[in-house]
Scaffold this active site. Sequence first.
Site, short mmCIF file in Angstrom:
data_model
loop_
_atom_site.label_atom_id
_atom_site.label_comp_id
_atom_site.label_asym_id
_atom_site.label_seq_id
_atom_site.Cartn_x
_atom_site.Cartn_y
_atom_site.Cartn_z
CB VAL A 190 66.09 -13.98 54.81
CG1 VAL A 190 64.57 -13.52 54.26
CG2 VAL A 190 65.84 -13.81 56.19
CB CYS B 262 61.71 -11.17 62.80
SG CYS B 262 63.18 -10.65 63.98
CG HIS C 16 61.95 -14.40 66.95
ND1 HIS C 16 63.10 -15.01 67.01
CD2 HIS C 16 62.14 -13.17 65.97
CE1 HIS C 16 64.06 -14.36 66.36
NE2 HIS C 16 63.62 -13.21 65.78
#
Length: 340
Positions: A14, A130, A243
């Site tokens: 990240v 997230c 995702h």
Amino acid sequence: MGYKIAVVGATGNVGREMLNILAERQFPVDEIAVLASRRSLGTEVSFGDQTLTTKDLDKFDFAGWDMALFAVGSEATKTYAPKAAAAGCVVIDNSSLYRYDPKIPLIVPEVNPDAIHEYKNKNIIANPNCSTAQMVVALKPLHDRAKIKRVVVSTYQSVSGSGKDAIDELWDQTKGMYVPGQEVAPKVYPKQIAFNVIPHIDVFLEDGSTKEEWKMVAETKKIIDTSIKVTATCVRVPVFVGHSESINIEFEDFLDEDEARDILREAPGILVVDKREAGGYTTPVECVGDYATFISRIRQDSTVENGINLWCVSDNLRKGAALNAVQIAELLGNKVLKKG
């Protein structure tokens, strides 16, 4: 005139993505510091066409720095974020540590930008989970039109959400399946992740849900509306990045699927790809490296009075983490600090 920015945890997935996005979006940076633990001290990272060497987080003085983007775990954040905040540096934190503190704003810029002014309470802003971040981007414009009563969401979350070791585990297990005697036992996950799905993310709670599922409930309420009922099932899948979510939404008022599609097409941060044909939808592979939250499969749910189903996909390292943090920094700069 630009900003003095520190990226904490710059050597992780990240942290590196934060640096990439700061450079891509041409964030007005006068000076940048890349910070890491002593274990990663001296590691080189890229920022645009520059190569930067990490400095020791433990010895860094945050005084005189405008913002610090934190991409380290809750334990390190607990130690260093208050120090940065006390020194006058606004902390934008990607961990879960501050998300549920009522005095600290939890922000998705497309959804609740006005909450940015609450940063003054503790000089800290929280970045959501997230899986929550991409979902609320989709929910908010629909909620503004028809008011959401209840959300049922099932997630299909990539291994990058668990860090580099999880990516390596999926890769090694996948290779090991084809080489007899080189099978790789699970370490990051409780069961094999290659060619499998695991309905378990984070720890189990007393009611049988997992903490990841609880996060989606609590964060959606804090970001959009406390009256929304949310139930989630979060699943880890053998995908490296991206995702996906299957979202069922029940509204107080009727919302036609065509109107919902039009609303989402006009909403910030969303790209609608919704053709009722083979391939007329977005998958995780296609969203990697993109800023958008992709919406597909928009359709009426005839089993309830006012229902819509949709499919939501996003790059979790971007919108689910680094991009959202940089967008918060942009919002803070444009609305509050106004130096750039």
